[in-house]
Motif scaffolding. Structure first.
Motif, PDB file in Angstrom:
ATOM      1  N   TRP A  85       0.814  -1.211   0.000  1.00 20.65           N
ATOM      2  CA  TRP A  85       0.000   0.000   0.000  1.00 20.65           C
ATOM      3  C   TRP A  85       0.853   1.268   0.000  1.00 20.65           C
ATOM      4  CZ3 TRP A  85      -5.398   0.723   0.554  1.00 20.65           C
ATOM      5  CH2 TRP A  85      -6.156  -0.451   0.687  1.00 20.65           C
ATOM      6  N   ASP A  86       0.331   2.328  -0.582  1.00 16.34           N
ATOM      7  CA  ASP A  86       0.831   3.654  -0.270  1.00 16.34           C
ATOM      8  C   ASP A  86       0.437   3.924   1.183  1.00 16.34           C
ATOM      9  OD1 ASP A  86       1.637   6.579  -1.054  1.00 16.34           O
ATOM     10  OD2 ASP A  86      -0.323   6.735  -0.077  1.00 16.34           O
ATOM     11  N   PRO A  87       1.384   4.312   2.058  1.00 19.76           N
ATOM     12  CA  PRO A  87       1.060   4.448   3.483  1.00 19.76           C
ATOM     13  C   PRO A  87      -0.087   5.412   3.777  1.00 19.76           C
ATOM     14  CG  PRO A  87       3.425   4.388   3.192  1.00 19.76           C
ATOM     15  CD  PRO A  87       2.832   4.472   1.819  1.00 19.76           C
ATOM     16  N   PHE A  88      -0.142   6.520   3.075  1.00 19.91           N
ATOM     17  CA  PHE A  88      -1.229   7.469   3.324  1.00 19.91           C
ATOM     18  C   PHE A  88      -2.576   6.854   2.964  1.00 19.91           C
ATOM     19  CE2 PHE A  88      -4.089  10.804   1.707  1.00 19.91           C
ATOM     20  CZ  PHE A  88      -4.252  11.543   2.865  1.00 19.91           C
ATOM     21  N   ARG A  89      -2.632   6.168   1.843  1.00 26.53           N
ATOM     22  CA  ARG A  89      -3.892   5.534   1.444  1.00 26.53           C
ATOM     23  C   ARG A  89      -4.294   4.424   2.414  1.00 26.53           C
ATOM     24  NH1 ARG A  89      -5.872   7.018  -3.406  1.00 26.53           N
ATOM     25  NH2 ARG A  89      -4.500   8.219  -4.792  1.00 26.53           N
ATOM     26  N   LEU A  90      -3.303   3.732   2.956  1.00 24.91           N
ATOM     27  CA  LEU A  90      -3.616   2.693   3.939  1.00 24.91           C
ATOM     28  C   LEU A  90      -4.238   3.303   5.188  1.00 24.91           C
ATOM     29  CD1 LEU A  90      -3.487  -0.192   5.042  1.00 24.91           C
ATOM     30  CD2 LEU A  90      -1.121   0.272   5.755  1.00 24.91           C
ATOM     31  N   SER A  91      -3.663   4.382   5.702  1.00 25.12           N
ATOM     32  CA  SER A  91      -4.228   5.005   6.902  1.00 25.12           C
ATOM     33  C   SER A  91      -5.623   5.548   6.636  1.00 25.12           C
ATOM     34  CB  SER A  91      -3.306   6.112   7.417  1.00 25.12           C
ATOM     35  OG  SER A  91      -3.159   7.151   6.469  1.00 25.12           O
TER      36      SER A  91
END
Length: 260
Positions: free
Chosen positions: A73-79
């Protein structure tokens, strides 16, 4: 499988604690249920690991956990996705970060930081109900600090741990206890900040409950040293309630959430 660290905030009021339980709501269970909507591994029963297992009613502003996911995942999209699926639980993913495979939220940690909030005033608390411990009478800040000074350093903390504690040893090093007082409408708030590599079960609540007796004048500060030396749970003061306790941060050799 890519590994992600999660920086987590939660209100512990509706939960039976961090750790997943079959028949009671938990913070871990809420996050894993959200992950199950995003990742096949968690749909099949994968688990996350956290830096600390907070008890029922204890809050966090800086809990850290890690999860191994099948998708990179892109970390921002995951959060963002996790926060969407966590609604309406009072749990928020403040940040997600891709980490190395050898990062472990619990075993890589160098320190944990806790805050305990105690309010002294006659009128009931309203906005902070369920988030502080309230007593009626003001405390002596100098006496609190004098009592706390006896606990700094490496000690056998048998007196200040739960009889149900599963730690292999009662010996811990308490690096810091700072206590500050803050005026509030018709009262005063006392903030206890504690820092150590790790804590025993109920250690913070046992310490704060004991120090409250010192601040209230029921114990002289020297009695804290006597209680510590006794290495006997019966020598501890009252264990304070959980709702004033917050896990505020976890330290690592390298901050997994630092911006590149």
């Amino acid at each position: 499988m890519p590994r992600f660290a999660l920086l987590i905030e939660y209100d512990g009021t509706p939960f039976a604690g961090w750790q997943a339980q079959a028949d009671q709501p938990s913070v871990q269970g809420a996050i894993e249920a959200a992950l199950a909507r995003l990742d096949p591994g968690f749909a099949a029963g994968a688990r996350i690991a956290a830096a600390g297992r907070t008890d029922a009613g204890v809050h966090a502003t800086g809990q850290v956990a890690h999860a191994d996911l099948t998708r990179d995942w892109d970390p921002f999209r995951l959060s963002e996705a996790l926060n969407w699926h966590l609604k309406p639980a009072p749990v928020a993913i403040l940040r997600a970060a891709r980490v190395d495979d050898d990062f472990h939220a619990r075993f890589s940690a160098l320190e944990r930081r806790y805050l305990f909030r105690l309010i002294a005033r006659r009128a009931p608390v309203t906005h902070d109900r369920g988030r502080v411990w309230q007593v009626l009478n003001p405390l002596d800040l100098d006496a609190l600090r004098a009592g706390a000074a006896h606990l700094i350093g490496r000690h056998d903390f048998t007196t200040f741990r739960s009889t149900m504690c599963q730690s292999a040893s009662p010996i811990k090093t308490l690096d810091e206890i700072s206590i500050t007082g803050h005026d509030i409408p018709e009262g005063r708030e006392y903030r206890f900040c504690l820092r150590a590599r790790s804590f025993l079960h109920n250690q913070v609540r046992s310490i704060v409950g004991t120090l409250e007796r010192v601040g209230a004048g029921a114990w002289p500060p020297e009695r804290v040293a006597e209680a510590l030396a006794a290495r006997d749970r019966a020598a501890c003061g009252p264990v304070c309630p959980p709702q004033g306790l917050y896990l505020t941060g976890v330290g690592y050799p390298r901050d997994p959430f630092a911006q590149p």
